[in-house]
Design an enzyme around this catalytic site. Structure first.
Site, PDB file in Angstrom:
ATOM      1  CE  LYS A 116      -4.229  -2.054   1.488  1.00  0.00           C
ATOM      2  NZ  LYS A 116      -4.816  -2.779   2.599  1.00  0.00           N
ATOM      3  CE  LYS A 195      -6.886 -12.355  -6.759  1.00  0.00           C
ATOM      4  NZ  LYS A 195      -6.396 -12.004  -5.497  1.00  0.00           N
ATOM      5  CE  LYS A 198     -12.914  -4.613  -3.187  1.00  0.00           C
ATOM      6  NZ  LYS A 198     -13.209  -5.994  -2.797  1.00  0.00           N
TER       7      LYS A 198
HETATM    8  P1  ADP Z   1     -10.298  -7.637  -4.298  1.00  0.00           P
HETATM    9  O1  ADP Z   1      -9.036  -8.176  -4.909  1.00  0.00           O
HETATM   10  O2  ADP Z   1     -11.367  -7.445  -5.301  1.00  0.00           O
HETATM   11  O3  ADP Z   1     -10.054  -6.402  -3.432  1.00  0.00           O
HETATM   12  P2  ADP Z   1     -10.471  -8.968  -1.794  1.00  0.00           P
HETATM   13  O4  ADP Z   1      -9.001  -8.843  -1.609  1.00  0.00           O
HETATM   14  O5  ADP Z   1     -11.384  -8.135  -0.942  1.00  0.00           O
HETATM   15  O6  ADP Z   1     -10.825  -8.756  -3.328  1.00  0.00           O
HETATM   16  O7  ADP Z   1     -10.851 -10.508  -1.645  1.00  0.00           O
HETATM   17  C1  ADP Z   1     -11.764 -11.058  -0.737  1.00  0.00           C
HETATM   18  C2  ADP Z   1     -11.640 -12.562  -0.855  1.00  0.00           C
HETATM   19  O8  ADP Z   1     -11.937 -13.010  -2.188  1.00  0.00           O
HETATM   20  C3  ADP Z   1     -10.235 -13.074  -0.558  1.00  0.00           C
HETATM   21  O9  ADP Z   1     -10.338 -14.284   0.167  1.00  0.00           O
HETATM   22  C4  ADP Z   1      -9.632 -13.334  -1.902  1.00  0.00           C
HETATM   23  O10 ADP Z   1      -8.675 -14.356  -1.879  1.00  0.00           O
HETATM   24  C5  ADP Z   1     -10.841 -13.738  -2.739  1.00  0.00           C
HETATM   25  N1  ADP Z   1     -10.662 -13.320  -4.142  1.00  0.00           N
HETATM   26  C6  ADP Z   1     -10.668 -12.063  -4.604  1.00  0.00           C
HETATM   27  N2  ADP Z   1     -10.467 -12.026  -5.937  1.00  0.00           N
HETATM   28  C7  ADP Z   1     -10.327 -13.310  -6.339  1.00  0.00           C
HETATM   29  C8  ADP Z   1     -10.096 -13.942  -7.621  1.00  0.00           C
HETATM   30  N3  ADP Z   1      -9.990 -13.233  -8.735  1.00  0.00           N
HETATM   31  N4  ADP Z   1     -10.008 -15.274  -7.647  1.00  0.00           N
HETATM   32  C9  ADP Z   1     -10.128 -15.999  -6.498  1.00  0.00           C
HETATM   33  N5  ADP Z   1     -10.345 -15.466  -5.288  1.00  0.00           N
HETATM   34  C10 ADP Z   1     -10.449 -14.145  -5.183  1.00  0.00           C
END
Ligand code: ADP
Ligand code: TRP
Length: 332
Positions: A116, A195, A198
């Site tokens: 970050k 991947k 957000k």
């Molecule tokens: P983002 O990357 O959208 O901010 P988060 O980090 O809040 O998502 O992820 C919340 C949960 O969803 C975590 O356990 C993360 O491993 C899972 N997750 C997020 N994106 C993916 C993805 N593209 N494939 C598999 N799992 C995911």
């Protein structure tokens, strides 16, 4: 009959925006499945979200929506406990206590903090202390298993380090939790092929309206192989997403169409769109119902908070007594 003790499973979900298909296949689906054979505690991590959302309405709205979406997607409040992090304020007290056995070096090594900072986010204490609050979230419920994505592995290791250190300094107090890294099979690609996340702006939201869903699916990046030519399904984002929703037979059928040629990405996208829409149809209905009856969600959260807080209070008594924190206020 053999009485196998259910394990206490705990996980937190940050309310940082609408949940997407990556979250579903990478986390939510597993969380919900675990409710069958375990004692699950799931909470919406709104204190943690303050590190990134500093707008009242946005945080309130996102917090409610995570709870709403989990219920819509099948979290059963009879089986699992769902609550909001801030309904158990003891967790911030524990975070403070844990801070005193948390070496600075441990926090300075945290990848998520370093990432970050590297992205130019100006560091504040909340961001730095994030893993200590997360340790408190876990330890305050005597959690045994913590299912998280790979990105949270280091935070879990830090939790274990903090628990071991505390137990060493003050005597056996905390259960040292295991981790359960959710399977890598489900790294869901986003519409640009990276991947889904957000932070990349490439998400397909679980509860997008039909028009938005269609627009997102139609914009999935594909190569420029002409319609007539055979295509490699294993190099296609559309196919990778389709596989998540389709039965093995349907997946095989699409594979054959790719290989045969005369089948364009536009066709595949239409099939994918129909699949996603149908897959979440029931959940969408449940969600609509809950939106019309928000009290149901509020009641679930109230009950969940009661249950979680009861456990947290019990653990905090233990913690305070082990480290000499006195209290004379009977209402505290
Ligand atoms: P983002 O990357 O959208 O901010 P988060 O980090 O809040 O998502 O992820 C919340 C949960 O969803 C975590 O356990 C993360 O491993 C899972 N997750 C997020 N994106 C993916 C993805 N593209 N494939 C598999 N799992 C995911
Ligand atoms: N940091 C986690 C995430 O961003 C959310 C979280 C907060 C959490 N507290 C937790 C996860 C406790 C598991 C256990 O995904």
């Amino acid at each position: 009959m053999l009485n196998i003790k259910k394990k206490r499973v705990l996980s937190g979900i940050q309310p940082s925006g609408d949940l997407h298909i990556g979250n579903y296949f990478g986390a939510i689906r597993q969380h919900i499945a675990l409710q069958e054979d375990n004692e699950c505690f799931y909470f919406v991590a709104n204190y943690h979200a303050l590190t990134s959302i500093q707008e009242k309405e946005k945080l309130e709205d996102a917090t409610f929506k995570v709870a709403l979406d989990y219920l819509a997607l099948g979290l059963d409040p009879q089986k699992a406990t769902l609550f909001i992090q801030s309904d158990v304020p003891e967790v911030t007290e524990l975070a403070w206590i844990l801070s005193n056995v948390t070496p600075m070096g441990l926090l300075e090594r945290a990848h998520s903090y370093k990432d970050k900072i590297a992205k130019g986010i100006s560091p504040n204490h909340g961001l730095f202390a994030y893993p200590v609050l997360m340790a408190a979230d876990i330890l305050i419920y005597d959690s045994e298993v913590v299912p998280v994505g790979k990105d949270q592995k280091q935070h879990l290791e830090m939790t274990r380090d903090i628990a071991i250190k505390f137990n060493h300094v003050f005597g056996e107090t905390f259960v040292v939790p295991e981790e359960l890294i959710m399977p890598e099979v489900a790294v869901v690609p986003g519409i640009d092929g990276q991947k889904m996340s957000k932070s990349y702006g490439n998400t397909i939201e679980i509860f997008a309206d039909y028009k938005t869903l269609k627009q997102k699916v139609m914009s999935i990046v594909t190569d420029s192989t002409p319609l007539e030519a055979p295509k490699d399904p294993d190099k296609s984002n559309v196919f990778a997403l389709y596989k998540l929703f389709a039965t093995p037979e349907e997946t095989e059928a699409m594979r054959q169409k790719y290989l045969a040629g005369g089948y364009g990405y536009g066709h595949a996208k239409k099939e994918l769109l129909a699949k996603i829409w149908d897959y979440f149809a029931e959940a969408r209905e449940r969600r609509e119902h809950l939106l019309q009856h928000r009290d149901i969600v509020h009641d679930v959260l109230k009950e969940g908070a009661k249950k979680a807080r009861e456990k947290a209070r019990e653990v905090m008594e233990r913690v305070r007594s082990h480290c000499g924190i006195l209290r004379f206020n009977p209402d505290a």
